[in-house]
Motif scaffolding. Sequence first.
Motif, PDB file in Angstrom:
ATOM      1  N   PRO A  46     -35.872 -22.010 -45.219  1.00 47.17           N
ATOM      2  CA  PRO A  46     -35.750 -21.097 -46.365  1.00 47.17           C
ATOM      3  C   PRO A  46     -35.809 -21.790 -47.715  1.00 47.17           C
ATOM      4  O   PRO A  46     -36.102 -21.155 -48.715  1.00 47.17           O
ATOM      5  CB  PRO A  46     -34.379 -20.436 -46.147  1.00 47.17           C
ATOM      6  CG  PRO A  46     -33.649 -21.359 -45.276  1.00 47.17           C
ATOM      7  CD  PRO A  46     -34.661 -22.023 -44.401  1.00 47.17           C
ATOM      8  N   SER A  47     -35.540 -23.119 -47.757  1.00 49.58           N
ATOM      9  CA  SER A  47     -35.575 -23.771 -49.071  1.00 49.58           C
ATOM     10  C   SER A  47     -36.986 -23.964 -49.574  1.00 49.58           C
ATOM     11  O   SER A  47     -37.184 -24.278 -50.733  1.00 49.58           O
ATOM     12  CB  SER A  47     -34.888 -25.135 -49.005  1.00 49.58           C
ATOM     13  OG  SER A  47     -33.654 -25.039 -48.361  1.00 49.58           O
ATOM     14  N   PHE A  48     -37.972 -23.823 -48.692  1.00 54.13           N
ATOM     15  CA  PHE A  48     -39.340 -24.148 -49.093  1.00 54.13           C
ATOM     16  C   PHE A  48     -40.228 -22.922 -49.203  1.00 54.13           C
ATOM     17  O   PHE A  48     -41.451 -23.059 -49.248  1.00 54.13           O
ATOM     18  CB  PHE A  48     -39.973 -25.093 -48.052  1.00 54.13           C
ATOM     19  CG  PHE A  48     -39.400 -26.476 -48.078  1.00 54.13           C
ATOM     20  CD1 PHE A  48     -38.497 -26.875 -47.116  1.00 54.13           C
ATOM     21  CD2 PHE A  48     -39.781 -27.374 -49.047  1.00 54.13           C
ATOM     22  CE1 PHE A  48     -37.966 -28.148 -47.134  1.00 54.13           C
ATOM     23  CE2 PHE A  48     -39.258 -28.648 -49.063  1.00 54.13           C
ATOM     24  CZ  PHE A  48     -38.351 -29.042 -48.099  1.00 54.13           C
ATOM     25  N   ILE A  49     -39.638 -21.711 -49.243  1.00 55.07           N
ATOM     26  CA  ILE A  49     -40.500 -20.531 -49.186  1.00 55.07           C
ATOM     27  C   ILE A  49     -41.354 -20.444 -50.442  1.00 55.07           C
ATOM     28  O   ILE A  49     -40.917 -20.817 -51.539  1.00 55.07           O
ATOM     29  CB  ILE A  49     -39.687 -19.230 -49.009  1.00 55.07           C
ATOM     30  CG1 ILE A  49     -38.605 -19.109 -50.082  1.00 55.07           C
ATOM     31  CG2 ILE A  49     -39.060 -19.184 -47.653  1.00 55.07           C
ATOM     32  CD1 ILE A  49     -37.885 -17.805 -50.026  1.00 55.07           C
ATOM     33  N   THR A  50     -42.579 -19.959 -50.270  1.00 55.94           N
ATOM     34  CA  THR A  50     -43.472 -19.734 -51.398  1.00 55.94           C
ATOM     35  C   THR A  50     -43.708 -18.237 -51.509  1.00 55.94           C
ATOM     36  O   THR A  50     -43.530 -17.483 -50.548  1.00 55.94           O
ATOM     37  CB  THR A  50     -44.816 -20.433 -51.186  1.00 55.94           C
ATOM     38  OG1 THR A  50     -45.338 -20.025 -49.933  1.00 55.94           O
ATOM     39  CG2 THR A  50     -44.635 -21.930 -51.189  1.00 55.94           C
ATOM     40  N   PHE A  51     -44.112 -17.815 -52.711  1.00 56.28           N
ATOM     41  CA  PHE A  51     -44.195 -16.383 -52.962  1.00 56.28           C
ATOM     42  C   PHE A  51     -45.624 -15.893 -53.119  1.00 56.28           C
ATOM     43  O   PHE A  51     -45.835 -14.721 -53.400  1.00 56.28           O
ATOM     44  CB  PHE A  51     -43.395 -16.039 -54.227  1.00 56.28           C
ATOM     45  CG  PHE A  51     -41.937 -16.349 -54.095  1.00 56.28           C
ATOM     46  CD1 PHE A  51     -41.388 -17.438 -54.756  1.00 56.28           C
ATOM     47  CD2 PHE A  51     -41.117 -15.587 -53.303  1.00 56.28           C
ATOM     48  CE1 PHE A  51     -40.053 -17.744 -54.621  1.00 56.28           C
ATOM     49  CE2 PHE A  51     -39.784 -15.885 -53.170  1.00 56.28           C
ATOM     50  CZ  PHE A  51     -39.247 -16.959 -53.833  1.00 56.28           C
ATOM     51  N   ASN A  52     -46.608 -16.772 -52.964  1.00 53.90           N
ATOM     52  CA  ASN A  52     -47.980 -16.326 -53.173  1.00 53.90           C
ATOM     53  C   ASN A  52     -48.606 -15.889 -51.859  1.00 53.90           C
ATOM     54  O   ASN A  52     -49.653 -16.369 -51.452  1.00 53.90           O
ATOM     55  CB  ASN A  52     -48.804 -17.436 -53.815  1.00 53.90           C
ATOM     56  CG  ASN A  52     -48.841 -18.669 -52.942  1.00 53.90           C
ATOM     57  OD1 ASN A  52     -47.952 -18.884 -52.129  1.00 53.90           O
ATOM     58  ND2 ASN A  52     -49.864 -19.485 -53.093  1.00 53.90           N
ATOM     59  N   HIS A  53     -47.922 -14.955 -51.163  1.00 54.59           N
ATOM     60  CA  HIS A  53     -48.491 -14.407 -49.936  1.00 54.59           C
ATOM     61  C   HIS A  53     -48.847 -12.956 -50.184  1.00 54.59           C
ATOM     62  O   HIS A  53     -48.505 -12.380 -51.221  1.00 54.59           O
ATOM     63  CB  HIS A  53     -47.468 -14.536 -48.801  1.00 54.59           C
ATOM     64  CG  HIS A  53     -46.111 -14.001 -49.180  1.00 54.59           C
ATOM     65  ND1 HIS A  53     -45.856 -12.671 -49.348  1.00 54.59           N
ATOM     66  CD2 HIS A  53     -44.965 -14.643 -49.434  1.00 54.59           C
ATOM     67  CE1 HIS A  53     -44.588 -12.513 -49.687  1.00 54.59           C
ATOM     68  NE2 HIS A  53     -44.032 -13.698 -49.751  1.00 54.59           N
ATOM     69  N   ARG A  54     -49.522 -12.348 -49.199  1.00 56.73           N
ATOM     70  CA  ARG A  54     -50.040 -11.009 -49.471  1.00 56.73           C
ATOM     71  C   ARG A  54     -48.936  -9.956 -49.449  1.00 56.73           C
ATOM     72  O   ARG A  54     -49.161  -8.830 -49.834  1.00 56.73           O
ATOM     73  CB  ARG A  54     -51.111 -10.647 -48.466  1.00 56.73           C
ATOM     74  CG  ARG A  54     -50.585 -10.548 -47.077  1.00 56.73           C
ATOM     75  CD  ARG A  54     -51.689 -10.290 -46.102  1.00 56.73           C
ATOM     76  NE  ARG A  54     -51.144 -10.253 -44.763  1.00 56.73           N
ATOM     77  CZ  ARG A  54     -51.893 -10.030 -43.696  1.00 56.73           C
ATOM     78  NH1 ARG A  54     -53.179  -9.847 -43.838  1.00 56.73           N
ATOM     79  NH2 ARG A  54     -51.341 -10.004 -42.519  1.00 56.73           N
ATOM     80  N   GLY A  55     -47.725 -10.332 -48.998  1.00 51.03           N
ATOM     81  CA  GLY A  55     -46.646  -9.350 -48.992  1.00 51.03           C
ATOM     82  C   GLY A  55     -46.069  -9.097 -50.362  1.00 51.03           C
ATOM     83  O   GLY A  55     -45.284  -8.178 -50.551  1.00 51.03           O
ATOM     84  N   ARG A  56     -46.461  -9.894 -51.357  1.00 46.64           N
ATOM     85  CA  ARG A  56     -45.815  -9.752 -52.664  1.00 46.64           C
ATOM     86  C   ARG A  56     -46.239  -8.478 -53.363  1.00 46.64           C
ATOM     87  O   ARG A  56     -45.588  -8.049 -54.300  1.00 46.64           O
ATOM     88  CB  ARG A  56     -46.148 -10.945 -53.545  1.00 46.64           C
ATOM     89  CG  ARG A  56     -47.581 -11.008 -53.903  1.00 46.64           C
ATOM     90  CD  ARG A  56     -47.889 -12.241 -54.670  1.00 46.64           C
ATOM     91  NE  ARG A  56     -49.321 -12.454 -54.649  1.00 46.64           N
ATOM     92  CZ  ARG A  56     -49.955 -13.203 -55.520  1.00 46.64           C
ATOM     93  NH1 ARG A  56     -49.294 -13.818 -56.451  1.00 46.64           N
ATOM     94  NH2 ARG A  56     -51.250 -13.353 -55.439  1.00 46.64           N
ATOM     95  N   LYS A  57     -47.358  -7.863 -52.924  1.00 48.84           N
ATOM     96  CA  LYS A  57     -47.744  -6.602 -53.538  1.00 48.84           C
ATOM     97  C   LYS A  57     -47.077  -5.440 -52.846  1.00 48.84           C
ATOM     98  O   LYS A  57     -47.331  -4.288 -53.161  1.00 48.84           O
ATOM     99  CB  LYS A  57     -49.263  -6.425 -53.450  1.00 48.84           C
ATOM    100  CG  LYS A  57     -50.039  -7.544 -54.064  1.00 48.84           C
ATOM    101  CD  LYS A  57     -50.046  -7.434 -55.553  1.00 48.84           C
ATOM    102  CE  LYS A  57     -50.996  -8.467 -56.124  1.00 48.84           C
ATOM    103  NZ  LYS A  57     -50.722  -8.824 -57.473  1.00 48.84           N
ATOM    104  N   GLY A  58     -46.214  -5.745 -51.855  1.00 48.69           N
ATOM    105  CA  GLY A  58     -45.687  -4.684 -51.007  1.00 48.69           C
ATOM    106  C   GLY A  58     -44.907  -3.629 -51.756  1.00 48.69           C
ATOM    107  O   GLY A  58     -45.123  -2.433 -51.576  1.00 48.69           O
ATOM    108  N   ALA A  59     -44.001  -4.065 -52.635  1.00 50.41           N
ATOM    109  CA  ALA A  59     -43.136  -3.084 -53.295  1.00 50.41           C
ATOM    110  C   ALA A  59     -43.957  -2.168 -54.192  1.00 50.41           C
ATOM    111  O   ALA A  59     -43.758  -0.944 -54.205  1.00 50.41           O
ATOM    112  CB  ALA A  59     -42.081  -3.818 -54.113  1.00 50.41           C
ATOM    113  N   ARG A  60     -44.892  -2.783 -54.934  1.00 49.98           N
ATOM    114  CA  ARG A  60     -45.693  -1.964 -55.851  1.00 49.98           C
ATOM    115  C   ARG A  60     -46.557  -0.970 -55.087  1.00 49.98           C
ATOM    116  O   ARG A  60     -46.693   0.177 -55.486  1.00 49.98           O
ATOM    117  CB  ARG A  60     -46.581  -2.876 -56.705  1.00 49.98           C
ATOM    118  CG  ARG A  60     -46.814  -2.291 -58.056  1.00 49.98           C
ATOM    119  CD  ARG A  60     -47.087  -3.257 -59.131  1.00 49.98           C
ATOM    120  NE  ARG A  60     -47.843  -4.404 -58.750  1.00 49.98           N
ATOM    121  CZ  ARG A  60     -48.974  -4.770 -59.348  1.00 49.98           C
ATOM    122  NH1 ARG A  60     -49.461  -4.064 -60.308  1.00 49.98           N
ATOM    123  NH2 ARG A  60     -49.595  -5.859 -58.964  1.00 49.98           N
TER     124      ARG A  60
END
Lengths: 183, 315
Positions: free
Chosen positions: A159-173
């Motif tokens: 968990p310390s190395f997670i990155t946020f540039n995956h395709r799930g980041r558009k999920g909420a919008r």
Amino acid sequence: MATTDCEKDIKTSVQINTGVAWATLPTSSSICMIFLMRAYRMQDIKTTREAPPTESLSPIIIMSPKDANWPGRFLCVTGLLLLSHSAYSTYERTTRTDLAYLKAVDRSETGLPLDIIIECLVSVLFFMVGVTLVAGDLKEILMETEMSKQTIDKLDARPSFITFNHRGRKGARALKTLTKRNL
Amino acid sequence: MFYPGCDDVSITFLEVLSLLAPSETRNSMSSFNFNAAVTTLQELRASGERNPELVVSLGNKIVRGKYTGGLGDEVWPVYEQIIIAALDVGDFQLADVRYNSASSSPRLTCLTALEKRFTRSTRVQRLLGMRYEAEGKLDQAAKIYEEILDVDETNVPAAKRQIAILNTRGETHEAIAALTRYLDTSYNDPESWLELCSLYLSQRMYQQAAFCMEEVLLLQGSNHVWHLKYAEILYTMAEHKLALKEFCRVIELCEDHVRGLYGVQLCTSQLLKTAPTVDLSDLNALATERILAVYSARGAPDELKRVVRRYLESA
């Protein structure tokens, strides 16, 4: 000489009784306080992973206190009251027995009366049942059974190395857009 | 679930629904079980599992439904958990959710509430850095982590986030170099060794990845999952003998582990082609038998068992 022996016997038994009474009271109350505090959820705050776990095994051990453990708490409190009452009774009894009278009548200290002993043992019973109710569910003792439930997702998550540039980041919008369009 | 590195792929409706459907049904929204939610969040925090949709759905209910009072002192790690999960899902509103404190002071956001409670805390700074990372402002995030490390050189989370920034930028070789430098000093950190292993695997440097897994096995030797990963890396490198030993260790630690049994079967088949012995053929037969037994025990249909048997015979 017999009287002084008698006196010594009385003195020692009185000392032992008072010593036991004063020793049990703080220890028992501290143990009860610990369990009551756990029951009232003043536990250690579980923190997220700052440093990685350094144990050789990384099991997931969580105490799960039952939600409605009021009987357990009630039993613990009554056990505590009974124990402290019996402890205080021994003190009261030993100070109230007239040692001078006993010495005059040549009778030795008879020891703790039966009702105080019974009260102490009953409090132990209350504690036993109360603490069992307050404590959480038991876990298996074999490591293997716990480990076989672990999935790779749980262990290899990093968990310390997670990155946020995956395709799930558009999920909420996307979900918001979908709900706005009533889809 | 998530594929780091895939950038701006168009999302289909089904994907979004599967991403964000919470594990509870819609009916449970009316009877929100607060205690079950708190227990779930605790378990997720302890294991470190990455399940942001679940955390966001529970966090939404807790924060928006004003259940935060019932958490007591546990509010702060829960806030941290919710913020990170919200950043993962891209829900910046939840990460900055309006928090009405009981004394009706000015409305604070989640992050500023943490800042107020823990002034000048590197942990809150790290969260701010992660927020910049999630927005895509990598330079600002890098500056924050440098500031943390200027004050405290040994701060582990900030160093790890710097490596994560290198990963986000796609600079894998720099990330490997930085991680190697970090591991030179703190070598008893299994999480970092695993990260280095996955970086090497992405570059198909199997020898180095095997070395990383060996380091992990030094630290957590009774965990069958690490043995399994090591065994599979060795099998990929065509080191069948050593892979067979490791697969046997997997089965020893976790009885009837199907992946381990498959590994034993495949390794023995490969070894039987070059140097057949009685032991190897016995092991091969045992593995085949155990695989089929496990499939039967879990109620597999006969068709499936026939397929498996044919695959095992041909392997």
